[in-house]
Design a protein around this motif. Structure first.
Motif, mmCIF file in Angstrom:
data_model
loop_
_atom_site.group_PDB
_atom_site.id
_atom_site.type_symbol
_atom_site.label_atom_id
_atom_site.label_comp_id
_atom_site.label_asym_id
_atom_site.label_seq_id
_atom_site.Cartn_x
_atom_site.Cartn_y
_atom_site.Cartn_z
ATOM 1 N N VAL A 163 28.368 29.867 69.810
ATOM 2 C CA VAL A 163 28.376 31.102 69.039
ATOM 3 C C VAL A 163 29.130 30.865 67.731
ATOM 4 O O VAL A 163 29.784 29.834 67.559
ATOM 5 C CB VAL A 163 29.026 32.268 69.830
ATOM 6 N N GLU A 164 29.034 31.813 66.827
ATOM 7 C CA GLU A 164 29.798 31.727 65.589
ATOM 8 C C GLU A 164 31.282 31.663 65.936
ATOM 9 O O GLU A 164 31.726 32.218 66.935
ATOM 10 C CB GLU A 164 29.522 32.942 64.708
ATOM 11 N N LYS A 165 32.064 31.020 65.082
ATOM 12 C CA LYS A 165 33.479 30.755 65.363
ATOM 13 C C LYS A 165 34.240 32.035 65.677
ATOM 14 O O LYS A 165 34.167 33.017 64.965
ATOM 15 C CB LYS A 165 34.127 30.064 64.170
ATOM 16 N N LEU A 166 34.988 31.989 66.794
ATOM 17 C CA LEU A 166 35.852 33.086 67.216
ATOM 18 C C LEU A 166 37.300 32.637 67.087
ATOM 19 O O LEU A 166 37.607 31.458 67.237
ATOM 20 C CB LEU A 166 35.568 33.464 68.671
ATOM 21 N N THR A 222 27.145 38.890 69.326
ATOM 22 C CA THR A 222 28.381 38.388 68.732
ATOM 23 C C THR A 222 28.038 37.590 67.489
ATOM 24 O O THR A 222 27.031 36.882 67.462
ATOM 25 C CB THR A 222 29.206 37.534 69.719
ATOM 26 N N GLY A 223 28.836 37.730 66.470
ATOM 27 C CA GLY A 223 28.607 36.990 65.239
ATOM 28 C C GLY A 223 27.330 37.386 64.525
ATOM 29 O O GLY A 223 26.761 36.574 63.807
ATOM 30 N N GLN A 280 29.022 23.944 59.599
ATOM 31 C CA GLN A 280 29.226 25.291 60.132
ATOM 32 C C GLN A 280 30.150 25.237 61.342
ATOM 33 O O GLN A 280 29.892 24.510 62.304
ATOM 34 C CB GLN A 280 27.878 25.889 60.537
ATOM 35 N N PRO A 281 31.259 26.005 61.341
ATOM 36 C CA PRO A 281 32.132 26.030 62.516
ATOM 37 C C PRO A 281 31.503 26.825 63.665
ATOM 38 O O PRO A 281 30.741 27.771 63.429
ATOM 39 C CB PRO A 281 33.404 26.710 62.002
ATOM 40 N N TYR A 282 31.813 26.432 64.900
ATOM 41 C CA TYR A 282 31.272 27.108 66.069
ATOM 42 C C TYR A 282 32.328 27.170 67.165
ATOM 43 O O TYR A 282 33.351 26.505 67.111
ATOM 44 C CB TYR A 282 30.023 26.390 66.611
ATOM 45 N N THR A 283 32.052 27.997 68.170
ATOM 46 C CA THR A 283 32.847 28.069 69.389
ATOM 47 C C THR A 283 31.888 27.927 70.562
ATOM 48 O O THR A 283 30.899 28.644 70.647
ATOM 49 C CB THR A 283 33.599 29.413 69.488
ATOM 50 N N LYS A 284 32.175 26.982 71.454
ATOM 51 C CA LYS A 284 31.357 26.779 72.642
ATOM 52 C C LYS A 284 32.010 27.525 73.792
ATOM 53 O O LYS A 284 33.192 27.319 74.077
ATOM 54 C CB LYS A 284 31.249 25.290 72.962
ATOM 55 N N VAL A 285 31.256 28.439 74.438
ATOM 56 C CA VAL A 285 31.809 29.242 75.536
ATOM 57 C C VAL A 285 30.960 29.045 76.790
ATOM 58 O O VAL A 285 29.768 28.780 76.722
ATOM 59 C CB VAL A 285 31.885 30.741 75.164
ATOM 60 N N ARG A 286 31.631 29.176 77.955
ATOM 61 C CA ARG A 286 30.958 29.125 79.255
ATOM 62 C C ARG A 286 31.021 30.516 79.855
ATOM 63 O O ARG A 286 32.105 31.089 80.009
ATOM 64 C CB ARG A 286 31.633 28.110 80.177
ATOM 65 N N ILE A 287 29.881 31.071 80.209
ATOM 66 C CA ILE A 287 29.802 32.427 80.766
ATOM 67 C C ILE A 287 30.255 32.364 82.225
ATOM 68 O O ILE A 287 29.711 31.621 83.030
ATOM 69 C CB ILE A 287 28.363 32.984 80.672
ATOM 70 N N GLU A 288 31.274 33.167 82.563
ATOM 71 C CA GLU A 288 31.810 33.183 83.911
ATOM 72 C C GLU A 288 31.173 34.279 84.774
ATOM 73 O O GLU A 288 30.759 34.021 85.890
ATOM 74 C CB GLU A 288 33.335 33.390 83.880
ATOM 75 N N SER A 289 31.120 35.518 84.251
ATOM 76 C CA SER A 289 30.576 36.611 85.055
ATOM 77 C C SER A 289 30.020 37.706 84.163
ATOM 78 O O SER A 289 30.406 37.831 82.997
ATOM 79 C CB SER A 289 31.655 37.204 85.966
ATOM 80 N N ILE A 290 29.110 38.482 84.753
ATOM 81 C CA ILE A 290 28.525 39.631 84.073
ATOM 82 C C ILE A 290 28.886 40.855 84.905
ATOM 83 O O ILE A 290 28.554 40.937 86.085
ATOM 84 C CB ILE A 290 26.991 39.491 83.962
ATOM 85 N N ASN A 348 36.304 24.495 70.272
ATOM 86 C CA ASN A 348 36.043 24.914 68.895
ATOM 87 C C ASN A 348 35.708 23.659 68.103
ATOM 88 O O ASN A 348 36.339 22.623 68.286
ATOM 89 C CB ASN A 348 37.270 25.590 68.268
ATOM 90 N N GLY A 349 34.729 23.745 67.225
ATOM 91 C CA GLY A 349 34.350 22.553 66.474
ATOM 92 C C GLY A 349 33.475 22.886 65.282
ATOM 93 O O GLY A 349 33.354 24.045 64.888
ATOM 94 N N LYS A 350 32.868 21.832 64.710
ATOM 95 C CA LYS A 350 31.969 21.980 63.576
ATOM 96 C C LYS A 350 30.663 21.259 63.876
ATOM 97 O O LYS A 350 30.660 20.209 64.526
ATOM 98 C CB LYS A 350 32.576 21.382 62.310
ATOM 99 N N ASN A 351 29.547 21.816 63.392
ATOM 100 C CA ASN A 351 28.238 21.186 63.561
ATOM 101 C C ASN A 351 28.119 19.970 62.666
ATOM 102 O O ASN A 351 29.004 19.671 61.857
ATOM 103 C CB ASN A 351 27.124 22.175 63.210
#
Length: 103
Positions: free
Chosen positions: A22-25, A7-8, A91-101, A66-69
C-alpha cells in the motif's frame, strides 16, 4: 471471506493471510494497524456494501516492512530546442499482512 478496503486513495480486495503493498503509512515495522475504511464485506451471508463505508467493520493488519520500489526513469525533452532533463523516482510503500476481518 474477503473485504474491500480503501487506503492511500486506492481500493484493495483482501482476505485473511494476504500480503499487500500500500502507499506509505507512518507506522513502524511489526506494528498493528486497523483499516476502518471498509467499502464492502463478503461472508457466508452474502455481500454487504457501505455508503460509503460499512459501519463497525475493521480490518486488522501487521506491518511487515517499509521500503521503496525500483527506480523509474523520467526523461523529458523538447524537440529541436536542445532542452532535455532526466530524473529518477522511487515510490515509497508499506507492505502489510492482513490478520483478520471484523464485520
Amino acid at each position: 471471506m474477503y473485504a474491500v478496503i480503501e487506503t492511500g486513495g486506492k481500493q484493495y480486495r483482501v482476505s485473511a493471510g494476504d500480503q499487500i503493498f500500500v502507499e506509505k503509512l507512518n507506522v513502524n515495522e511489526n506494528d498493528t494497524i486497523a483499516f476502518d475504511k471498509v467499502v464492502a464485506i463478503s461472508n457466508e451471508d452474502g455481500m454487504k456494501f457501505g455508503a460509503p463505508y460499512v459501519d463497525g467493520a475493521t480490518v486488522k493488519a501487521t506491518v511487515v516492512k517499509n521500503g521503496k520500489n525500483k527506480k523509474i526513469t523520467v526523461f523529458t525533452y523538447k524537440p529541436k530546442k536542445g532542452s532535455a532533463r532526466k530524473l529518477g523516482h522511487r515510490q515509497p510503500y508499506t507492505k502489510v499482512r492482513i490478520e483478520s476481518i471484523n464485520a
